[in-house]
Design a protein around this motif. Structure first.
Motif, PDB file in Angstrom:
ATOM      1  N   THR A   1       0.813  -1.214   0.000  1.00 31.31           N
ATOM      2  CA  THR A   1       0.000   0.000   0.000  1.00 31.31           C
ATOM      3  C   THR A   1       0.846   1.263   0.000  1.00 31.31           C
ATOM      4  OG1 THR A   1      -1.832  -1.114   1.134  1.00 31.31           O
ATOM      5  CG2 THR A   1      -1.758   1.288   1.267  1.00 31.31           C
TER       6      THR A   1
ATOM      7  N   LYS B   1       3.309   1.479  -3.372  1.00 35.77           N
ATOM      8  CA  LYS B   1       2.587   1.690  -4.623  1.00 35.77           C
ATOM      9  C   LYS B   1       1.911   3.053  -4.690  1.00 35.77           C
ATOM     10  CE  LYS B   1       1.550  -3.069  -6.028  1.00 35.77           C
ATOM     11  NZ  LYS B   1       0.476  -4.050  -6.307  1.00 35.77           N
ATOM     12  N   ASN B   2       1.569   3.612  -3.537  1.00 35.55           N
ATOM     13  CA  ASN B   2       0.844   4.878  -3.513  1.00 35.55           C
ATOM     14  C   ASN B   2       1.673   6.013  -2.933  1.00 35.55           C
ATOM     15  OD1 ASN B   2      -2.178   4.020  -4.193  1.00 35.55           O
ATOM     16  ND2 ASN B   2      -1.361   2.498  -2.783  1.00 35.55           N
TER      17      ASN B   2
ATOM     18  N   LEU C   1       1.074   9.527  -4.418  1.00 42.77           N
ATOM     19  CA  LEU C   1      -0.201  10.109  -4.003  1.00 42.77           C
ATOM     20  C   LEU C   1      -0.173  10.503  -2.537  1.00 42.77           C
ATOM     21  CD1 LEU C   1      -3.154  10.789  -4.679  1.00 42.77           C
ATOM     22  CD2 LEU C   1      -3.739   8.419  -4.105  1.00 42.77           C
TER      23      LEU C   1
ATOM     24  N   ARG D   1      -5.003   6.888   5.149  1.00 41.91           N
ATOM     25  CA  ARG D   1      -4.392   5.885   4.272  1.00 41.91           C
ATOM     26  C   ARG D   1      -5.177   4.590   4.240  1.00 41.91           C
ATOM     27  NH1 ARG D   1      -2.451  10.330   2.503  1.00 41.91           N
ATOM     28  NH2 ARG D   1      -0.455  11.036   3.368  1.00 41.91           N
TER      29      ARG D   1
ATOM     30  N   VAL E   1      -7.347   3.381   1.019  1.00 39.19           N
ATOM     31  CA  VAL E   1      -6.865   2.593  -0.119  1.00 39.19           C
ATOM     32  C   VAL E   1      -7.098   1.091   0.079  1.00 39.19           C
ATOM     33  CG1 VAL E   1      -4.831   1.981  -1.476  1.00 39.19           C
ATOM     34  CG2 VAL E   1      -5.209   4.356  -0.801  1.00 39.19           C
TER      35      VAL E   1
END
Length: 292
Positions: free
Chosen positions: A115, A118-119, A122, A130, A133
């Motif tokens: 998580t 990959k993000n 953003l 968080r 997601v």
């Protein structure tokens, strides 16, 4: 000059903000904050759904091809060659039912295990809880489950109409939502714990797929619970995926029910994993962007 600064400071002080982020020594799991951002969860769900089908030839058909080919492979290897019992259930739907439940769990686990990494782009630009997601991932993975579940029901009804000896129990209508809630809780909880650990230990990412594969064979997906020797059944008390796989078959096809002790042990293990995952994820959230 001084007067100008004073005026500017007064203007800033008079501004009202929706959210003020302050450091805190307390660690919260963030469920309340995630609920306030439920519209954002829906937006991420639509984004993931659209991204998956973008530039694909067959689109949702892939969701039908995968469990069908997997069930046929299991039927040949474990049904014909290994000659494992399926508790009187038609082999094709026995393997397919275990596969689609496992697929949903595996999606919640593996897709949430990275998580933060990959993000990271953003997360570094805008604030939002968080936890939004991972919850969106669990929702988007439901799309694949329901497509595959529709295929399973279609095949089951065809076999039932052909008088193939198959028995369908309609209690699955009530049982399936509860089973999905259980699987989502377990998959998201385990995924949160792994994503929190991978912030510091990056090589754990490479082990997730391998461990998930071993976990599947330690779960009654390709064999029935009734085939497990009594001396090894204690292990399935510790494996929280035993309950949803076997209960799903029980709800649909009257497979052998699980002992109550197994169900209670599995539910306890799932709650421990979910709570532990939430706590680890919340702690990692505070410093993840400085580490990733």
């Amino acid at each position: 000059m001084t007067g100008h600064l004073t005026k500017r400071e007064s203007e800033i002080g008079s501004e009202s903000w929706d959210i003020i982020i302050r450091p805190s020594g307390k660690t919260g799991v963030g469920l309340t904050a995630a609920w306030k951002y439920r519209e954002l969860i829906w937006m991420f769900f639509k984004r993931d759904f659209t991204t998956f089908y973008k530039q694909t030839v067959l689109g949702p058909v892939w969701y039908l091809i995968q469990p069908t080919l997997t069930a046929i492979t299991y039927y040949i290897v474990f049904g014909k060659i290994a000659n494992l019992s399926t508790d009187g259930i038609s082999p094709l739907i026995f393997y397919m039912s275990g596969t689609i439940i496992w697929n949903y769990f595996s999606a919640c686990l593996t897709n949430n295990s990275e998580t933060f990494s990959k993000n990271s782009n953003l997360f570094g630009k805008v604030y939002f809880p968080r936890l939004v997601v991972p919850l969106a991932v669990a929702m988007s993975s439901l799309v694949a489950f329901f497509i595959q579940f529709t295929l399973l029901l279609t095949i089951s009804f065809v076999l039932w109409l052909s008088q193939d000896g198959i028995e369908i129990n309609f209690r699955f209508v009530l049982a399936t939502p509860l089973i999905l809630l259980y699987v989502a809780t377990l998959g998201v909880g385990a995924g949160l714990a792994i994503s929190a650990l991978t912030v510091r230990y990056r090589d754990l990412v490479y082990a997730v797929g391998f461990v998930a594969q071993l976990w599947m064979y330690a779960t009654p997906v390709v064999y029935s619970y009734s085939q497990i020797p009594e001396r090894y059944q204690w292990f399935y008390h510790l494996n929280p995926m035993t309950t949803p796989v076997q209960l799903f078959r029980w709800a649909l096809f009257n497979a052998s029910p699980l002992p109550l002790s197994v169900c209670l042990a599995n539910v306890t293990a799932t709650l421990v994993i979910m709570i532990g995952g939430l706590i680890l994820f919340a702690r990692a959230e505070a410093t993840a962007m400085d580490t990733v």
